[in-house]
Design an enzyme around this catalytic site. Structure first.
Site, PDB file in Angstrom:
ATOM      1  N   ARG A 237     -25.440  25.565   7.935  1.00 45.15           N
ATOM      2  CA  ARG A 237     -25.505  26.683   7.005  1.00 45.15           C
ATOM      3  C   ARG A 237     -25.220  27.967   7.782  1.00 45.15           C
ATOM      4  NH1 ARG A 237     -24.677  23.670   3.515  1.00 45.15           N
ATOM      5  NH2 ARG A 237     -25.877  23.205   1.652  1.00 45.15           N
ATOM      6  N   GLU A 266     -20.599  33.523   1.724  1.00 44.16           N
ATOM      7  CA  GLU A 266     -19.459  32.697   1.322  1.00 44.16           C
ATOM      8  C   GLU A 266     -19.031  33.037  -0.085  1.00 44.16           C
ATOM      9  OE1 GLU A 266     -20.427  28.571   2.041  1.00 44.16           O
ATOM     10  OE2 GLU A 266     -20.768  28.926   4.157  1.00 44.16           O
ATOM     11  N   HIS A 285     -15.763  26.125   4.041  1.00 38.91           N
ATOM     12  CA  HIS A 285     -16.858  25.205   3.702  1.00 38.91           C
ATOM     13  C   HIS A 285     -16.312  23.892   3.108  1.00 38.91           C
ATOM     14  CE1 HIS A 285     -21.392  25.066   2.523  1.00 38.91           C
ATOM     15  NE2 HIS A 285     -20.926  23.849   2.733  1.00 38.91           N
TER      16      HIS A 285
HETATM   17  C1  8YV Z   1     -20.953  21.482  -0.336  1.00 42.04           C
HETATM   18  C2  8YV Z   1     -22.825  21.060   1.340  1.00 42.04           C
HETATM   19  O1  8YV Z   1     -21.066  22.802  -0.043  1.00 42.04           O
HETATM   20  O2  8YV Z   1     -23.873  19.065   0.686  1.00 42.04           O
HETATM   21  C3  8YV Z   1     -24.016  20.197   1.119  1.00 42.04           C
HETATM   22  O3  8YV Z   1     -25.135  20.650   1.387  1.00 42.04           O
HETATM   23  O4  8YV Z   1     -22.916  22.059   1.960  1.00 42.04           O
HETATM   24  C4  8YV Z   1     -21.497  20.654   0.805  1.00 42.04           C
HETATM   25  O5  8YV Z   1     -21.311  19.346   0.679  1.00 42.04           O
HETATM   26  C5  8YV Z   1     -21.375  21.379  -1.729  1.00 42.04           C
HETATM   27  O6  8YV Z   1     -22.706  21.738  -1.908  1.00 42.04           O
HETATM   28  C6  8YV Z   1     -20.967  20.180  -2.497  1.00 42.04           C
HETATM   29  O7  8YV Z   1     -20.898  20.397  -3.847  1.00 42.04           O
END
Ligand code: 8YV
Length: 326
Positions: A237, A266, A285
């Protein structure tokens, strides 16, 4: 009448039809206040919430008195107020397993790209600079046989260690509250303190979740401990790394390079100084963003929601203990 579910991320038809078979589904564009206000009655009645990327805080929960289960299509759940969910015994489900290998692949891509200057030299070639044999100006640094320090020896950290150990003969260090004997046995990983890891590693790889404890865990002091030949990777993160301090370190070349899939904000602001630096590789990301894995995550998220709404929270549940109290 079927119970109502709010969907805030689109699903492919085959998955959507499994949801609509049992639930009245309302698809919304996000969970911002305007969207919630526009669908106030549906939010009031909804028993389930499925999607990713929206903030689920006390204010939203107050508008959802019937909510029984949230299912996030992600492994990270930092956008959820878990304490507020626990107060109401609302299940929080996530997808911790299906994205492991894909995110680990992304980490290796960032390690290779930033150490070997892949994106920088790609732009250099495309800009027409390759008019004669390269000189040491274009040389980079090796990845194989180096020391990799992993912050966050969870599933993804272990998958990175596996690739680094077997594929690149790397020496693995890691920090963790308790020992991961499986990683120590399989990948010859050695547990050490953060300072020692920072001082010894050629690659420092951050795969930590966002919590109050991890915010700015890598700041100016920590960056100063890293070798001037070291590479920082962040695929956890954004706010775990102090981006301003990192920008400074990259500018002053107190570290060699960085590879980032996540940012403090982001999308990263287009005028961020970080984006002007040649020794940083930036990705939007994409950790889990392959067709195969995003489909698997959506399927997992759907299965998790259906299971939780039928009272089954033995798998992929973030807060099983809070539910037991109900
Ligand atoms: C994606 C992620 O940003 O799974 C997570 O925590 O950071 C990523 O896989 C996203 O949330 C998938 O929709």
């Amino acid at each position: 009448m079927k119970p109502s579910v709010i969907l805030y991320e689109s699903l492919p038809d085959d998955l959507l039809s499994r949801l609509t078979e049992h639930y009245q589904v309302t698809e919304v564009n996000g969970l911002d206040a305007d969207t919630v206000a526009a669908h106030a009655e549906t939010f009031k009645q909804a028993v389930g919430l499925l999607g990713s990327g929206g903030k689920v805080d006390q204010a939203l929960l107050d508008k959802m008195p019937a909510l029984k289960a949230c299912s996030t299509i992600s492994v990270g759940y930092d956008l959820f107020d878990v304490e507020a969910l626990n107060q109401r015994s609302i299940a929080l489900m996530h997808t911790p397993t299906v994205l492991t290998d894909t995110v680990a692949d992304t980490v290796l891509a960032l390690m290779l790209a930033s150490a070997r200057r892949v994106t920088e030299l790609d732009s250099w070639v495309k800009a027409g600079h390759w008019t004669q044999n390269i000189t040491p100006e274009q040389f980079s640094i090796d990845v194989h046989h180096k020391t990799l320090g992993i912050l966050g020896m969870g599933r993804i950290g272990k998958a990175v260690a596996q690739r680094a150990h077997f594929g690149f003969d790397m020496n693995i260090l890691y920090t963790a509250r308790s020992a991961h004997t499986d990683a120590e046995e399989r990948y010859s990983a050695t547990r050490c303190g953060l300072d020692q890891l920072l001082k010894k590693s050629d690659f420092v790889c951050v795969i930590l979740p966002m919590t109050e404890q991890t915010r700015h865990m890598i700041g100016p002091e920590q960056l100063a401990m890293m070798k001037s030949s070291a590479v920082l990777i962040n695929a956890g993160r954004g706010p775990v790394v102090d981006e301003q301090a990192l920008t400074q370190a990259l500018k002053e070349k107190t570290i060699y390079a960085a590879g980032l899939d996540v940012f403090e904000q982001e999308p990263v602001p287009t005028d961020a100084e970080l984006l002007t630096l040649p020794n940083v590789v930036t990705l939007p990301h994409i950790g889990s963003a392959t067709h195969e894995t995003r489909y698997a995550m959506k399927k997992d998220g759907l299965n998790n929601l259906l299971a939780a709404l039928s009272g089954h929270t033995d798998k992929n549940c973030v807060n099983p203990d809070a539910l037991k109290k109900a």
